[in-house]
Enzyme design. Structure first.
Site, mmCIF file in Angstrom:
data_model
loop_
_atom_site.group_PDB
_atom_site.id
_atom_site.type_symbol
_atom_site.label_atom_id
_atom_site.label_comp_id
_atom_site.label_asym_id
_atom_site.label_seq_id
_atom_site.Cartn_x
_atom_site.Cartn_y
_atom_site.Cartn_z
ATOM 1 N N TYR A 158 26.094 36.167 45.172
ATOM 2 C CA TYR A 158 24.749 36.598 44.800
ATOM 3 C C TYR A 158 23.651 35.726 45.416
ATOM 4 O O TYR A 158 22.492 35.829 45.040
ATOM 5 C CB TYR A 158 24.587 36.599 43.269
ATOM 6 C CG TYR A 158 25.200 37.831 42.608
ATOM 7 C CD1 TYR A 158 26.135 38.613 43.272
ATOM 8 C CD2 TYR A 158 24.831 38.203 41.328
ATOM 9 C CE1 TYR A 158 26.698 39.719 42.665
ATOM 10 C CE2 TYR A 158 25.383 39.320 40.719
ATOM 11 C CZ TYR A 158 26.321 40.074 41.394
ATOM 12 O OH TYR A 158 26.869 41.190 40.791
ATOM 13 N N LYS B 135 39.875 35.313 42.838
ATOM 14 C CA LYS B 135 40.556 36.192 43.795
ATOM 15 C C LYS B 135 41.053 35.295 44.935
ATOM 16 O O LYS B 135 40.819 35.567 46.119
ATOM 17 C CB LYS B 135 39.561 37.268 44.293
ATOM 18 C CG LYS B 135 40.156 38.338 45.170
ATOM 19 C CD LYS B 135 41.001 39.344 44.425
ATOM 20 C CE LYS B 135 41.707 40.274 45.389
ATOM 21 N NZ LYS B 135 42.629 41.208 44.704
ATOM 22 N N ASP C 24 41.267 41.519 39.621
ATOM 23 C CA ASP C 24 41.627 42.933 39.432
ATOM 24 C C ASP C 24 42.646 43.085 38.296
ATOM 25 O O ASP C 24 42.524 43.987 37.460
ATOM 26 C CB ASP C 24 42.133 43.576 40.738
ATOM 27 C CG ASP C 24 42.943 42.638 41.602
ATOM 28 O OD1 ASP C 24 42.836 41.409 41.415
ATOM 29 O OD2 ASP C 24 43.702 43.107 42.460
ATOM 30 N N ASP D 180 29.800 39.224 36.494
ATOM 31 C CA ASP D 180 28.845 40.304 36.258
ATOM 32 C C ASP D 180 29.601 41.588 35.915
ATOM 33 O O ASP D 180 29.288 42.289 34.934
ATOM 34 C CB ASP D 180 28.004 40.498 37.536
ATOM 35 C CG ASP D 180 26.748 41.303 37.283
ATOM 36 O OD1 ASP D 180 26.448 41.597 36.106
ATOM 37 O OD2 ASP D 180 26.059 41.645 38.262
#
Ligand code: NAD
Length: 345
Positions: free
Chosen positions: A130, A182, A216, A240
């Site tokens: 971000y 991740k 995920d 988020d």
């Protein structure tokens, strides 16, 4: 514009915001007044409302106010999609180094898809993907042929958010922290986050259990078995997304509060946005912002008042069955707020 000061007042900035923001903040301030909350509000415009008033979505007066009070309750601010001005929410987080975004998700209304949810997501708030290091590369006639974006995670930033999450767990009697990443694909950007958080976890050995999940898999397991989680700590983008998913577990955005915490400044808000589809109709659910105000009361060590409001919310929703439309009721924002005020008095 400052409002009348209660005795022993704590100065705080109030940003009504855009869309349903003013309706929700009106309701919340009325409830805070009813409980005798100690805030003395300095009301400031931000977002589209401020662009209309003075041509700047983040006016100097708003920034000066928060610099002075170091404490704010903020309604949602509209961000144009694609072009237009940069998200004021993101700029506020950067300006005041509000590095920790705390998003609890607790079942308020039984009878939904899930019962007894009580989770807290701690999201890193100013790094990651971000940071908006983005640009296009032109090829031939197409100026937007390629889009490039980079993320930034620092060891110091990863360390401080992980420490915040473990300290939060200790202080709030939580048992476990799950590190979300991740690192199997984004080996550098989220690998640093995972490694640093695991290092921090060693200092809490025997006090807080630690585990980790690939984002995920975590998203799926939150749907299959959310009760296995307790506190989750995640980078900016993953946090988020997962925090909205967690809001869905407890009945939607109308019930999800959030806090943006820095070393010396804190801004409290609802997770939801300005809801342009229902703005001005007087039907918005102010509970998320009200629960954010409860977190603000906790923050200034007025847990007693926060607990009274939380109890009044429970009573209004569960016993009086006064609910706004998003929760299957018919009450307007004002009627719902009045019902809570009646319970408090
Ligand atoms: P949104 O949260 O505003 O709305 C999503 C859906 O949820 C809509 O159908 C809306 O009516 C409903 N909803 C949201 N809050 C509700 C409430 N309190 N009571 C009843 N229903 C409610 O999300 P969006 O439509 O994606 O975003 C609208 C604008 O808000 C965008 O400009 C976005 O950038 C901004 N936004 C701001 C913040 C913030 O200020 N922190 C957060 C998210 C989105």
């Amino acid at each position: 514009m400052a409002t009348a000061k209660p005795r022993n007042a704590i100065a705080a900035t109030l940003i009504p915001g855009d869309g349903i923001g003013p309706e929700c903040t009106d309701a919340v301030v009325a409830i805070l007044d009813a409980v005798g909350a100690p805030f003395s509000w300095d009301v400031q415009e931000g977002g589209v409302a401020a662009v209309k008033a003075c041509g700047d979505p983040l006016p100097p007066a708003l920034l000066d106010s928060i610099r002075r009070t170091k404490l704010a309750l903020k309604g949602p601010l509209t961000t144009p999609v694609g072009g237009g001005f940069r998200s004021v929410n993101v700029r506020l987080r950067e300006e005041f180094e509000l590095y920790a975004n705390v998003r609890p998700a607790r079942t308020v209304l039984p009878g939904g898809r899930y019962e007894d949810i009580d989770l807290v997501l701690i999201r890193e708030n100013i790094e990651g993907l971000y940071v908006a290091f983005e640009h296009y590369i032109a090829i031939g006639d197409d100026p937007h042929a390629v889009a490039l974006g980079s993320g930034v995670n620092t060891r110091a930033g990863c360390h401080r958010i992980a420490k915040f999450a473990f300290d939060y767990a200790l202080k709030n009697g939580r048992k476990k922290v799950t590190i979300v990443h991740k690192a199997n694909v984004m080996k550098v950007l989220t690998g640093l986050f995972l490694d640093t958080a695991r290092d921090v976890a060693k200092q809490y050995d025997g006090k807080v259990v630690v585990d980790d999940r690939i984002v995920d898999a975590c998203a799926m397991q939150l749907v299959l078995n959310p009760w296995q989680f307790d506190v989750l700590v995640a980078t900016n983008l993953f946090g988020d997304i997962l925090s909205d998913e967690m809001a869905g577990l407890v009945g939607g955005l109308g019930l999800a509060p959030g806090a943006n915490i820095g070393a010396d400044t804190a801004i409290f808000e609802a997770v939801h946005g300005s809801a342009p589809d229902i703005a001005g109709k007087g039907i918005a659910n102010p509970t998320a912002l009200l629960l954010a105000a409860c977190m603000m009361l906790d923050h200034v060590d007025r847990r007693d008042l926060a607990q009274r409001i939380r109890k009044a919310i429970d009573g209004t929703l569960l016993e009086d069955k006064v609910r706004t439309g998003d929760l299957g009721g018919k009450a307007s924002t004002a009627a719902y707020a009045n019902a809570i005020v009646r319970r408090l008095s």
